[in-house]
Design a protein around this motif. Structure first.
Motif, mmCIF file in Angstrom:
data_model
loop_
_atom_site.group_PDB
_atom_site.id
_atom_site.type_symbol
_atom_site.label_atom_id
_atom_site.label_comp_id
_atom_site.label_asym_id
_atom_site.label_seq_id
_atom_site.Cartn_x
_atom_site.Cartn_y
_atom_site.Cartn_z
ATOM 1 N N GLU A 366 44.390 10.741 -24.085
ATOM 2 C CA GLU A 366 43.728 9.572 -23.964
ATOM 3 C C GLU A 366 42.213 9.818 -24.458
ATOM 4 O OE1 GLU A 366 43.867 8.396 -19.852
ATOM 5 O OE2 GLU A 366 46.045 8.685 -19.880
ATOM 6 N N LYS A 368 39.781 11.732 -23.526
ATOM 7 C CA LYS A 368 38.859 11.486 -22.691
ATOM 8 C C LYS A 368 38.163 12.872 -22.210
ATOM 9 C CE LYS A 368 40.757 7.798 -19.764
ATOM 10 N NZ LYS A 368 41.281 7.791 -18.428
ATOM 11 N N ASP A 372 35.619 11.440 -17.037
ATOM 12 C CA ASP A 372 36.050 9.868 -17.524
ATOM 13 C C ASP A 372 37.335 9.814 -16.723
ATOM 14 O OD1 ASP A 372 34.117 9.775 -19.251
ATOM 15 O OD2 ASP A 372 35.234 10.344 -20.998
#
Ligand code: ADP
Ligand code: MG
Length: 485
Positions: A366, A368, A372
């Protein structure tokens, strides 16, 4: 042991330019934010208007002192700024302010792991503070060049290694270690794509027991991979040249990442060409013991120390500990999770596995950062606690984890809502197992006549009947009893 290529030993020294993390430039109050419009962050001093005087940014000095300690160096109580004179269109004053004769830090080192897995010390000669130059832009217009001076005067540290590096691999490891350290102490953001960490690689070859050869300096390499590629190309080029009877001259080269080749930029100047002299506008930098000691005492725990502690305190393998300490934030998150566990002694290793495995996988997928995540890191501890206290199986834990990542709910809540708690009651499991056996006369017969690998079939079917929630150990022992009498 030295690594010879065709009988040649490779000698490498790196000069790394790291943009010092500060709000303002080295000698002016212009901001240093990345990505501003061209020439938005430029003061009269930065364009060298007559009469403008430099004012030293003390925060930049503090950051360099911190870096000195992080590389085990000597922080010099007296350092001084010198003018390095040369003419570039993107250097309005006609000189760069640097530190030649008295750098702020001398003699440090970084330990790396070489390609054979051995620890190797790379000595560092010095760290000095200097200004960055502006940027000439040639591809906007056919006839004109443009100049962006946002970068002019941004504070840099130049970290100069001794020629102790012997392969492209070692060079990459050194740069990785240095980057990790700079990030830990917050002295440089080290985004190589943004150009705030750049390496110049000095490469030469020679035969053992003879003096070092002449070096080529490959300028401004902005990724770790390119550093390796540039050095590898340069080694092959030099070996080819020397073996075909030519000599290597000291020169500055550029690496072209599209072709993977290096090419001549200019023949290398010597220090004398720059007509260095102490900058008359700046006093020597004299550091008090108090200031130095304060910075030293505020230094965070460094990654190598943290790694050793993780291995001892949390019983991690050195490999896992290395991964977790690579970024300070990740290490902090790991420790936060372990602290949240109800039984940290039993879960610390498993929590590490979950972070390195499942959590890193979703971060990668993702794109991230660990900060996060959709759920607080303490939930990983709770999830692992539920596995260890046998509320759920490791397999079901993956379902809970996927849910947690989607809706940020607490693992216990997910287990209750989806009715995922593990079934450990032997009576319930026996009931399911008996049904499966009854429904599978053929398999039972084959099993009885010696095809014992069918045991797995019965385990699988029983687990399926229990919707994946059966405790595998109980299923095993129940089936062992039922099938073998
Ligand atoms: P300069 O200031 O002219 O760039 P330095 O003597 O400060 O020269 O060295 C710059 C870098 O070159 C250092 O990192 C040093 O380790 C490296 N170096 C010096 N001699 C050699 C050599 N023969 N081969 C490879 N690297 C070298
Ligand atoms: Mg140099």
């Amino acid at each position: 042991m030295s690594k010879l290529i065709n009988g040649w030993e490779v000698v490498i020294g790196l000069e790394v330019h790291a943009q010092i993390s500060t709000q303002s430039k080295l000698f002016s109050s212009s901001p240093t934010v990345f990505g501003a419009d061209p020439n938005e962050q430029v003061s009269f001093y930065d364009v060298a208007m007559p009469g403008m005087l430099p004012v030293l940014n003390e925060e930049a000095v503090n950051q360099a002192i911190k870096t000195g300690f992080a590389i085990n160096g000597t922080v010099n109580k007296m350092s001084q700024f010198d003018r390095k004179n040369y003419f570039y269109p993107d250097l309005p004053s006609g000189y760069q302010i640097s530190q030649l004769f008295h750098p702020i830090v001398s003699n440090g080192y970084i330990d790396i792991t070489d390609e054979d897995g051995n620890s190797k010390r790379i000595n560092i000669e010095r760290i000095h503070i200097e200004q960055d130059a502006g940027k000439s832009i040639h591809d906007l217009d056919k006839e004109h060049s443009y100049i962006d001076l946002n970068r002019a005067g941004i504070p840099l540290m130049e970290i100069v290694s001794k020629p102790d590096i012997r392969s492209s691999y070692e060079a990459m490891q050194y740069l990785k270690q240095l980057r990790m350290l700079l990030r830990y102490i917050g002295a440089c953001a080290c985004n190589m794509e943004q150009g705030n960490l750049r390496a110049d690689a000095n490469v030469s070859i020679h035969k053992l027991d003879t003096p070092f050869g002449n070096r080529a300096e490959i300028k401004n390499i902005n990724s770790i991979k390119f550093l390796g590629d540039a050095i590898d190309y340069e080694i092959q080029r030099q070996i080819y040249e020397v073996e075909s009877g030519k000599t290597i001259h000291q020169e500055t080269r550029l690496f072209d990442s599209r072709t993977g080749e290096t090419r001549t930029m200019r023949s290398k100047e010597d220090a004398a060409d720059y007509r260095y002299f102490p900058d008359p506008d700046l006093k020597p930098v004299v550091l008090s013991d108090e200031r130095i000691n304060k910075i030293k005492s505020e230094l965070p725990e460094l990654p190598s120390v943290k790694k050793t502690r993780f291995v001892e305190q949390y019983k991690l393998t050195p490999a896992d500990a290395s991964i977790l300490v690579e970024e300070r934030k990740t290490a902090d998150y790991y420790e936060k999770a372990v602290k949240a566990s109800r039984m940290p002694e039993e879960t610390s290793k498993l929590i590490a596995n979950w972070l390195i495995g499942e959590v890193f996988a979703i971060l990668n997928k993702e794109n991230k950062e660990i900060s996060d995540l959709a759920f607080p890191i303490e939930y990983i501890a709770e999830l692992v606690d539920l596995i260890v206290d046998k509320t759920i199986s490791g397999r079901i834990a993956k379902t809970v984890f996927a849910n947690m990542n989607e809706n940020g709910k607490h693992p216990k809540e997910i287990v209750e809502e989806l009715d995922l708690a593990q079934i450990t009651d032997p009576e319930i499991i026996t009931k399911s197992a008996k049904e499966i056996i009854e429904q599978s006369p053929k398999q039972l017969e084959q099993y009885k006549s010696g095809k014992t690998q069918l045991f797995g079939y019965f385990v699988g079917q029983t687990m399926k009947a229990l919707q994946g929630k059966g405790n595998p150990e109980v299923i095993n022992s129940v089936l062992t009893k039922l099938l073998n009498n």
